[in-house]
Design a protein around this motif. Structure first.
Motif, PDB file in Angstrom:
ATOM      1  N   THR A  29     -40.508 -16.370 -11.449  1.00  0.00           N
ATOM      2  CA  THR A  29     -41.869 -16.859 -11.170  1.00  0.00           C
ATOM      3  C   THR A  29     -42.816 -15.694 -10.926  1.00  0.00           C
ATOM      4  O   THR A  29     -43.795 -15.811 -10.197  1.00  0.00           O
ATOM      5  CB  THR A  29     -41.879 -17.800  -9.947  1.00  0.00           C
ATOM      6  OG1 THR A  29     -41.390 -17.090  -8.782  1.00  0.00           O
ATOM      7  CG2 THR A  29     -41.012 -19.021 -10.188  1.00  0.00           C
ATOM      8  N   ILE A  35     -44.022 -19.345 -15.291  1.00  0.00           N
ATOM      9  CA  ILE A  35     -44.101 -20.659 -14.640  1.00  0.00           C
ATOM     10  C   ILE A  35     -44.493 -21.727 -15.657  1.00  0.00           C
ATOM     11  O   ILE A  35     -43.922 -22.831 -15.674  1.00  0.00           O
ATOM     12  CB  ILE A  35     -45.095 -20.607 -13.465  1.00  0.00           C
ATOM     13  CG1 ILE A  35     -44.548 -19.690 -12.351  1.00  0.00           C
ATOM     14  CG2 ILE A  35     -45.348 -22.012 -12.916  1.00  0.00           C
ATOM     15  CD1 ILE A  35     -45.527 -19.408 -11.241  1.00  0.00           C
ATOM     16  N   ALA A  46     -42.382 -25.086  -8.937  1.00  0.00           N
ATOM     17  CA  ALA A  46     -42.086 -23.665  -8.909  1.00  0.00           C
ATOM     18  C   ALA A  46     -42.717 -23.050  -7.663  1.00  0.00           C
ATOM     19  O   ALA A  46     -43.777 -23.493  -7.214  1.00  0.00           O
ATOM     20  CB  ALA A  46     -42.619 -22.962 -10.163  1.00  0.00           C
TER      21      ALA A  46
END
Length: 401
Positions: A29, A35, A46
């Motif tokens: 991430t 993402i 996320a």
């Protein structure tokens, strides 16, 4: 096949997810691009790589990963000494706003960390929630690099400091506040209580376990070696799942707070374990680094199929079902014993592994005779060691008298 009408939707406090699978804060991430890719594949949420104030310098070393693999190159354990996000606040405010516009049905959580000054935490929390983050995760648990600066696990190992930071941010948070706990403590419960008492809406556990992966016996340098030296890092991967399960179950048994499970999740079965001990959703990082974000397809399919097979209407029906079976050692039954049983003698190759194990680590109850193992039940104490040593599944533990 999973039931077509079986929903994997789950709620974690006020947050609603289309399935219980989130990307944890970390390398997967580190950017908005990653993402978005995960959301396209089907991840329900996320947590951004931990965002820090622009005044905090973040410079990574190289290399910063070390691994422990089995003979087939399957991952057992993973160490990292990577620091937090190197992208500035303006990058993340733009990306959070853009991602939420593109994927309004997915949950985007901003992980944040600041100096020991509570005002910095408050300001950063305001920045990310104003950008559109659905929740804020307080990273008070990173075990490497940041504790040297008085933050990360340097805060998370002290209930009073965890409470202080949580209490400082809570009045400024207009979205749910998540506190991510470190396993690097003797007793997790005082820390969990401190976070909840100070206003945490959700607890996430665990962050990585502090470790030293190993030594290169040719150079005698620790791994990963950075110009001949190294430091203690964060341990993740399949090997830490038992630690994460222990901590989630401990909190679930004592504190009525929504939980996200983290640690060693690489298959849908791992996620089911966490849900069975009280988690409502799980966060995954290392498995994505090792196998790619596409693992979400098997995660969703596998969990759906399991719930359908068990006739559970959804994820919530599984939540916490294992907790009543977890208690003290003193309370465990001494009335029954399971004995080693030669369940599949045709599989036995007379390798002797179980015999050696029972001789040197057990009760001398096994021997080899007539081309397969022989079990003396008078000597068997029911420890179960032989059943795990056997590579062919010849020995099974069965209750007896």
């Amino acid at each position: 096949m999973p039931a077509p009408d079986l929903s994997l939707e789950t709620t974690v406090g006020p947050l609603r997810f289309k399935n219980p699978f989130l990307l944890a804060s970390g390398p997967p991430t580190a950017s908005g691009k990653q993402i978005r890719h995960a959301f396209r594949l089907g991840w329900a949420g996320a947590v951004t790589k931990t965002i820090v104030p622009d005044t905090m310098e973040i410079v990574d070393v190289s290399p910063r990963f070390a691994v422990w693999k089995d003979e087939n190159s399957r991952l057992l354990g993973f160490e990292n000494i990577e620091l937090l996000s190197k992208k500035d606040e303006s990058y993340w405010t733009r990306e959070i706003a853009a991602i939420k516009k593109e994927y309004p049905g997915r949950v985007l959580i901003a992980s944040i960390m600041a100096s020991p000054d509570p005002k910095e935490w408050q300001e950063l929390a305001g920045t990310v929630q104003d950008a559109g983050a659905d929740a804020i995760e307080l990273n008070v648990s990173c075990p490497h690099g940041m504790p040297e600066r008085g933050i990360g696990a340097a805060i998370g190992q002290h209930p009073d400091l965890v409470g202080e930071i949580t209490r400082a941010v809570k009045p400024f948070a207009t979205v749910p506040l998540i506190v991510k706990l470190t396993p690097n403590v003797t007793d997790i419960m005082p820390v969990a209580h401190a976070a909840v008492d100070a206003g945490a809406d959700i607890i996430a556990a665990i962050n990585t376990v502090q470790c030293l992966m190993g030594i290169d016996l040719d150079t005698l340098e620790p791994r990963p070696s950075v110009a001949g030296a190294s430091t203690y890092g964060g341990y993740s991967g399949p090997a830490i799942k038992p630690i994460g399960l222990r901590i989630i179950s401990q909190i679930a048994r004592e504190i009525p707070v929504p939980l996200m499970g983290i640690g060693g999740i690489s298959r849908w079965q791992d996620a089911a374990d966490y849900i069975a001990v009280g988690a409502s959703a799980v966060q995954i990082c290392t498995a994505v680094m090792w196998e790619g974000a596409g693992i979400i397809h098997e995660m969703n399919t596998g969990l759906s199929g399991y719930l359908a097979q068990k006739n559970f209407p959804g994820v919530g029906a599984l939540k916490g079902l294992a907790l009543p079976h977890i208690g003290t050692h003193t309370a465990l039954s001494r009335d029954t014993i399971s004995y080693a049983t030669l369940e599949f003698p045709e599989r036995c190759t007379s390798c002797g592994s179980c015999v050696v194990a029972c001789r040197d680590g057990g009760y001398h109850a096994l021997s080899i005779g007539d081309r397969h193992v022989v079990i003396d039940k008078k000597l068997c104490n029911g420890c179960s060691l032989c059943s795990f040593v056997c590579h062919k599944g010849v020995i099974v533990m069965r209750p007896g008298s």
